[in-house]
Design a protein around this motif. Structure first.
Motif, PDB file in Angstrom:
ATOM      1  N   GLU A   1      56.236  34.482  31.036  1.00 13.40           N
ATOM      2  CA  GLU A   1      55.483  33.264  30.718  1.00 13.40           C
ATOM      3  C   GLU A   1      55.948  32.090  31.569  1.00 13.40           C
TER       4      GLU A   1
ATOM      5  N   SER B   1      45.744  38.374  23.869  1.00 15.03           N
ATOM      6  CA  SER B   1      45.017  38.700  22.640  1.00 15.03           C
ATOM      7  C   SER B   1      44.244  39.998  22.813  1.00 15.03           C
TER       8      SER B   1
ATOM      9  N   MET C   1      51.563  37.992  25.022  1.00  8.43           N
ATOM     10  CA  MET C   1      50.672  36.829  25.139  1.00  8.43           C
ATOM     11  C   MET C   1      49.206  37.200  25.007  1.00  8.43           C
TER      12      MET C   1
ATOM     13  N   ARG D   1      49.175  26.890  31.568  1.00  4.97           N
ATOM     14  CA  ARG D   1      49.341  27.263  30.168  1.00  4.97           C
ATOM     15  C   ARG D   1      48.547  28.536  29.900  1.00  4.97           C
TER      16      ARG D   1
ATOM     17  N   GLU E   1      56.297  40.417  28.143  1.00  2.48           N
ATOM     18  CA  GLU E   1      55.894  39.044  27.802  1.00  2.48           C
ATOM     19  C   GLU E   1      54.395  38.837  27.967  1.00  2.48           C
TER      20      GLU E   1
ATOM     21  N   THR F   1      54.261  28.699  33.317  1.00  2.00           N
ATOM     22  CA  THR F   1      54.516  27.365  32.772  1.00  2.00           C
ATOM     23  C   THR F   1      55.286  26.492  33.765  1.00  2.00           C
TER      24      THR F   1
ATOM     25  N   ARG G   1      48.633  30.733  27.615  1.00  2.82           N
ATOM     26  CA  ARG G   1      48.199  30.961  26.231  1.00  2.82           C
ATOM     27  C   ARG G   1      46.938  30.167  25.886  1.00  2.82           C
ATOM     28  N   LYS G   2      46.682  29.115  26.643  1.00  7.50           N
ATOM     29  CA  LYS G   2      45.501  28.276  26.402  1.00  7.50           C
ATOM     30  C   LYS G   2      44.330  28.648  27.313  1.00  7.50           C
TER      31      LYS G   2
END
Length: 515
Positions: A425, A457, A455, A434, A451, A429, A436-437
């Motif tokens: 991740e 989905s 993360m 981002r 990782e 970052t 995850r967004k």
């Protein structure tokens, strides 16, 4: 006499590790191995340092180790340069001792391919044996995606490999190789013999993305390995999947079991080999697959966010060159992503040193037009030209050196000075991204590393072109031993899966046995 009893065994550490696709046009050079020497090696393997259980059981001597990012074939000159230094350093250690080494831990991968050499890990060990002699006990640790030829099994006294894919037991495996070595030394010192070695080649060659230990049948196959190891008279058990992206006769699955009880060793090896063979129809990809277009269509229609897509054909951690532009070209051609208000996409990554230099000069916020990729591997698509805004710049990465993020439409494209895998991740970052967004994250990878897997989905594996194409039939193997599953789907009769007992390293291996 007392001092002799208290003398610690002297064990050297050496090895070269790389995974090389013969279908990738790039070349791997000496500097890519980031060699470590002498005391650096002991400090790198912290479990060998003093005041640790392994560190206090032997006098560990570092020679030279090197671990390169997977890629194309290793240049012969680079290999010879590194091996010459390994040989010289081992010679110096032996000369200083005025005695043969007690042991050698050989840390290798098993899928290295060098110009002018085949079965190169066996060649490396042959040369090492010429210096350390036939009586030094050699314990090798390997990646389960490596290959074990009969000759490699002959040259090594003990051999083991990872038991997980993704590899979460790397350090555990290396430590096991060292423990096996020390245990064998103790047995020999009290008059015992070297462990027997049962080797069974299995005519199956599959990509790692069909043999992940997250899923069946590899989950149960590898769960059986430590159960065999627990048996009385067995020292170690191991299964190699083999390396699918090199066209070499040794490339196939294999089992090796070592130990002192011949029946236990043979039975364990044969059971593991039969379990692997009997499961051949069950192997499947670790995720739904499709063309990149199909994967993008599915991701756009899904509610799951972030949705990960593996651009698998150019995976730099499997042997891809990393600079194939086919995937990013297809992505940026999609009308859904041309406007800044479209679904947010992250793409990792494309090497482009000139593009990175232009972005560095322009600075964050600047609008630039740059060309990147396909400098090495242009077999599938040419360089890509992108106009976008510099989103971020990062210096000092051990692989990429410099990274730049360029935003074009709703896509954040990561450009690198040198190729780099994106597994964590923080890889995103630290670039002010981002994941995850994001709506969609496209990564040059095969199965998702832990990782990324956590993360995501949801995710799909895109069957994209490149030097590590998951569709093995498109690559054109012609030198692997046939018949081979699944290249030969008519292969229904069970092959001979009888344990082959390999002679000790100080015994002769006949021409018939080598073949």
């Amino acid at each position: 006499m007392a001092s002799e009893k208290q003398r610690l065994p002297v064990v050297a550490v050496a090895g070269l590790s790389c995974e090389n696709s013969t279908f990738t046009p790039s070349r791997t050079r000496a500097a890519a191995f980031h060699p470590k020497r002498g005391q650096e090696i002991i400090e790198h393997y912290q479990f060998l340092c003093p005041k640790t259980s392994l560190g206090d059981e032997a006098d560990w001597k570092g020679a030279l180790i090197g671990h390169a990012l997977p890629g194309g074939i290793v240049e012969k000159r680079s290999f010879e340069e590194l091996v010459a230094e390994i040989i010289q350093r081992l010679s110096d250690i032996c000369q200083a001792l005025q005695n043969p080494l007690d042991g050698l831990w050989l840390d290798i991968h098993g899928a290295m391919y060098v110009e002018g050499h085949e079965d190169v890990e066996a060649e490396l060990l042959r040369r090492i044996r010429a210096v350390i002699g036939p009586t030094t006990i050699v314990s090798a640790s390997m990646d389960l995606h490596g290959n074990v030829s009969r000759e490699l099994a002959h040259q090594a006294d003990i051999i083991t490999c990872y038991r997980t894919a993704p590899h979460v037991d790397v350090w555990e495996t290396k430590m096991r190789a060292c423990r096996n070595l020390l245990r064998t030394l103790k047995v020999r010192n009290i008059g015992g013999s070297l462990p027997l070695k049962a080797w069974i080649p299995i005519p199956i060659l599959l990509p790692g993305e069909q043999t992940s230990t997250r899923d069946e049948p590899a989950l149960r196959i590898y769960a059986a390995v430590p159960e065999v190891e627990k048996r009385d008279g067995v020292l170690d058990a191991a299964i190699w999947v083999g390396y699918a992206w090199a066209d070499e006769p040794r490339n196939r699955a294999a089992v090796v079991v070592t130990g002192w009880d011949k029946n236990a060793v043979a039975d364990g090896a044969q059971e593991l080999a039969a379990t692997f063979w009997d499961a051949r129809h069950e192997f499947k990809f670790v995720a739904p697959t499709g063309s990149l277009a199909e994967c993008l269509d599915t991701a756009l229609g899904a509610k799951a966010r972030p949705y990960f897509i593996s651009d698998s054909g150019d995976n730099p951690t499997a042997g891809g060159s990393g600079d194939v532009t086919w995937g990013v070209t297809q992505l940026l051609a999609r009308p859904e992503f041309r406007e800044a208000t479209g679904p947010t996409v992250i793409y990792a990554s494309v090497p482009g040193p000139e593009a990175v230099a232009i972005a560095e000069h322009a600075g964050v916020g600047a609008i630039i037009t740059v060309t990147a990729g396909a400098k090495i591997d242009n077999l599938h698509a040419g360089p890509i030209t992108i106009t976008g805004q510099v989103h971020s710049i990062k210096h000092g990465d051990p692989h990429a050196q410099t990274e730049v993020v360029l935003k074009t439409g709703s896509v954040f494209v990561i450009l690198t000075k040198l190729r780099k895998p994106y597994h964590k991740e923080r890889d995103f970052t630290e670039l002010d991204l981002r994941p995850r967004k994001a709506d969609i994250v496209v990564v040059k990878i095969g199965y998702l590393e832990p990782e990324l897997y956590d993360m995501a989905s949801d995710w799909m594996l895109a069957l994209t072109p490149g030097g590590v194409d998951q569709d093995l039939g498109r690559l054109g193997h012609h030198r692997i031993q046939r018949p081979m599953w699944p290249f030969d789907t008519h292969l229904e009769a069970q092959p001979s899966l009888k344990a082959n007992f390999i002679p000790f390293s100080n015994e002769h291996l006949s021409a018939e046995e080598v073949a």
